[in-house]
Design an enzyme around this catalytic site. Sequence first.
Site, PDB file in Angstrom:
ATOM      1  N   THR A   1       0.856  -1.190   0.000  1.00 50.44           N
ATOM      2  CA  THR A   1       0.000   0.000   0.000  1.00 50.44           C
ATOM      3  C   THR A   1       0.889   1.236   0.000  1.00 50.44           C
ATOM      4  OG1 THR A   1      -0.020   0.435   2.382  1.00 50.44           O
ATOM      5  CG2 THR A   1      -1.549  -1.262   1.550  1.00 50.44           C
ATOM      6  N   ASP A   2       0.304   2.367  -0.370  1.00 50.43           N
ATOM      7  CA  ASP A   2       1.070   3.596  -0.203  1.00 50.43           C
ATOM      8  C   ASP A   2       1.034   3.943   1.289  1.00 50.43           C
ATOM      9  OD1 ASP A   2       1.418   6.538  -2.328  1.00 50.43           O
ATOM     10  OD2 ASP A   2       2.513   5.896  -0.544  1.00 50.43           O
ATOM     11  N   TYR A   3       1.773   4.966   1.623  1.00 49.78           N
ATOM     12  CA  TYR A   3       2.038   5.307   3.020  1.00 49.78           C
ATOM     13  C   TYR A   3       0.742   5.631   3.780  1.00 49.78           C
ATOM     14  CZ  TYR A   3       4.967   7.117   6.789  1.00 49.78           C
ATOM     15  OH  TYR A   3       5.627   7.302   7.984  1.00 49.78           O
ATOM     16  N   GLY A   4       0.367   4.739   4.689  1.00 47.28           N
ATOM     17  CA  GLY A   4      -0.817   5.022   5.497  1.00 47.28           C
ATOM     18  C   GLY A   4      -2.131   4.820   4.771  1.00 47.28           C
TER      19      GLY A   4
END
Length: 736
Positions: free
Chosen positions: A264-267
Site C-alpha cells: 500500500t502507499d504510506y498510510g
Amino acid sequence: MRQEELRQLLEDMSLEEKIGQMVQLSADFYKGDAKSVITGPAASLGVTGEDIRLAGSILGAYGAEELMEIQKNYMAEHPHHIPMLFMLDVIHGLKTVFPIPLAQGAAFEPELAQKCASAMTKEAAVSGLHVTFAPMADLVRDARWGRVMESTGEDPYLNGKYAAAMVRGIQGDDMSKPYKMSACIKHFAGYGAVEAGREYNNIEVNEHTFREFYLPAYEEGIRAGAGMVMTAFNPVNGIPATGNRRLMRDVLRGEMGFDGVLITDYGAILEMIAHGYAEDEKDAAHKAVEAGADIDMMTNAYAANLKQLVEEKKIDEALIDEAAFRILELKNKLGLFENPYKDADAKAQGQVRLCSEHRALAREAAQKTCVLLKNDGILPLDMSKKIAFIGPYTNNHEIHSTWAFTGDVKECVTIEAAAREVFDISRTTFHQGAPVVGSDVRLSGFASDTASGKVSAREQEAMLDEAVLAASKADLVVMPLGEHYLQSGEAASRAMIDLPEVQMALFRAVAEVNPNIVVVLFNGRPLDLREISEKSRAVLEVWLPGTEGGHAVVDVLTGAVNPSGKLTMSFPYCVGQEPMHYNEYATGRPYDRNERLCTRYTDVPNEPLYPFGYGLSYTNFDISPIRMSGSEVTEDAPLTAQVTVKNTGDCSGTEVVQLYIRDMTASVIRPVKELKGFQKIWLAPGEEKEVFFEIDEPMLRFVRSDGTWGSESGKFTLWIGSSSMTENGAQFELKL
Ligand code: GLC
C-alpha cells in the site's frame, strides 16, 4: 531457496509470523535515535514489541553498516530467522542525483534512463537496500499537480517505454544479482488524474480513458518483471484503490498477470476511514487484505487486526498465506535467504557513491534532458561578450528534487561553479538578484535541509539594484530562474503555475535595461511562460537536473553540447487551459480559428505555448514528405513509412523524429494524434539520413467499444515530424 522449501517454511510459520511479514514499519523502530525519512503523516501507530520483532520490512533508512546491524539483530530475534526487506524512495538517485523523471522523459531515450536507474540502484544496493519505490508510471496531464516531476509525461506509449526501461535498470534480468534491487511500479492506479491537479484528490476518469491512457504504462512495467506494485491514494470508480478488489484482483492480477507483492502507499489502509469507505481500522484492514494488498505501509492495521479477523472467520487464513508467500518469494528472488545482507558493503558504498562514472552519466543525462524552447540565435553564447549571470539559480545547489532527499545538495555543481571553469572571468559576473521565493511562499518537504533562507526586504532591494546595474553594463544576461525545488513533488500542488513573483520582478527589471536575455529554467512542472518567452531572446528548460546540473547547463549554453530534448508534457499558454494534452479528442466541433461555434476559449488561444514533442536545436533539420511502401496494412503485411532527414544548419545535432497516427473512424472516438514511434538521429552539417517506421496492425489496436483490445479496419492518417504539431502527413488503410 527452492520453492518447496519456501512452501515448507510458510507451513512452519505461525499465523502471527505470517501476518508479521505483511507489516512494514519505519526504520525508526530499529535504529536507536537516528531518524529515518518519514514521507507521510506520522500517526501514533500503537506498535507493540511483538510487531517490531515480526515486521517483514522497513522503509526510510539506508547505509550499509546500519542496515546490516538491523538485519543481524532482527534475524536473531525472529522465530524462523527470516530476513527483513529494506525499502526506500530512490527515485532518481541516491547520492549521485540524476535529472528528475519528467526531464529524463524529455531525452526520448529510455536506454539512457535505464543506465541512470542502474547506476542509482548500484549506489542503493551497496547502501544495504533491497527495494526502491520506483518507477512512478502515472500518466499526467495537469501541471498544477506537484508530482508531474516524478512522471515521464502525458503519453502512454512513451511512459510505457520508460517504465519498462527503469524496471530493467533497477532489476536487471535477475534481481538477486549484484547491485540489483526490486523495482516498485506506482501508483496503481490513475493517481496522475487527481481532479484539478489537487494532491490526494479524487479522480474522475471513465473506464475507457482509464484503460486507453492510464493503465498501459503500469502494464509495461509489470511486463518488464517489476517485483512490486504500490497502491494509489485515490479512489477508482468510487472505491479507494487500496481496498479495491476489482482493480487489484481482477485488473492487476487477473488481466495484467501481476504475481508479485502489492504494497500500500504510506498510510493508505487507514486513509480508507477518512475516505468514508471503512468504518474503523479493523474494517480497513479487512477490505485491504480482501483486495489483495500484501504489505501494510506504516499503519499497523494489519498487525493489530488480521489475527482477530481470521479467528472470527471474517477472512480465510488462505488470504494471509498467499500474501505472506508472495513476500517470501520476493525475498527469495532477491537471494536474501542465502545472503540476507545482499550487496551491503561499507567500503564499496564509499567508492560507488558519486563516483566519476556516475557523475559523467549524470552530466550526460542532464545535457540530453535540456529542452531549448526559444532561441533567436543568441545561443550558443558568444564567449567574447561581457556576460552577467543574474538569478537565484546562478549559484544555487538545490537543483535536484524533494524526492532526492538522500542526496547532498552541496555535491551539486552550480551554474556559477561550472561557468568559472570555462568563461573568461574578466568579462563575466555572477549575481543572485533575488531569493528563489519571497517571504509570501511557504515551503515544506520530507527532509528539512533546505538552505533557502529568508531575505529581508532591504537585502532584497540591494540584490535587485546590484543585479540591474550589472545587467546595464553587460552585453548579454543569462538568467537562471525557477521554482523552488520544494514547490514540486508530493503535497506540492499549485493553483498558479507561475515563476515566483520575486523572480518575475527581477526579470522585468533586467529586461528594462538589457533586452539580450537568455532564461534558464529550473522547475519540476510546466509553467506559464508567456511573459518570459515574450521578453527573452532564448529560453532553455533544464528542469531539476541533479548533481551535474551546472556542468550540463553550461555545456549547452556554450554550444559544447547541442540541445536535443523534447517536451513530454505540454506547456500551456496559461493555467486556465489545464489539463492540456496533445492526444485529445476532436469533439463534434473541432477547433477552427475562423469559427465561433467550435471547441475553443474565447479569451486565450487553443494551442499550448509549447507542445508535446517540441524542442529546438542549434541547427535545423528538414524532414521530407513521407514516402509510403503501399497504402494498405493487413494483419500479415505491414507498411513502411520513410522520410529523409537533413541537417540544413552549420553544426551537428540530434533530432527526435516522431511518428504519430490517427484512427479516423472507429467504434469509439479516437485521439487526434497518438505517438507510435520515435527515433533519435545524429547528423553532421549537411548530412542526411533515411528514417523508416514500420506500420503494423498491432500498433493500431485500442480499447474498442465492446471493451476488448484490438484493431478495426478503416482509414488512418500518419505524421512524421519533430513535434506533435507536425503536419507532415500521409494516409493508409487497415484491412482486416
Ligand atoms: C509517499 C508516496 C509514495 C512513496 C511512499 C513511501 O507518500 O506517495 O510514492 O513511495 O510514500 O515513501
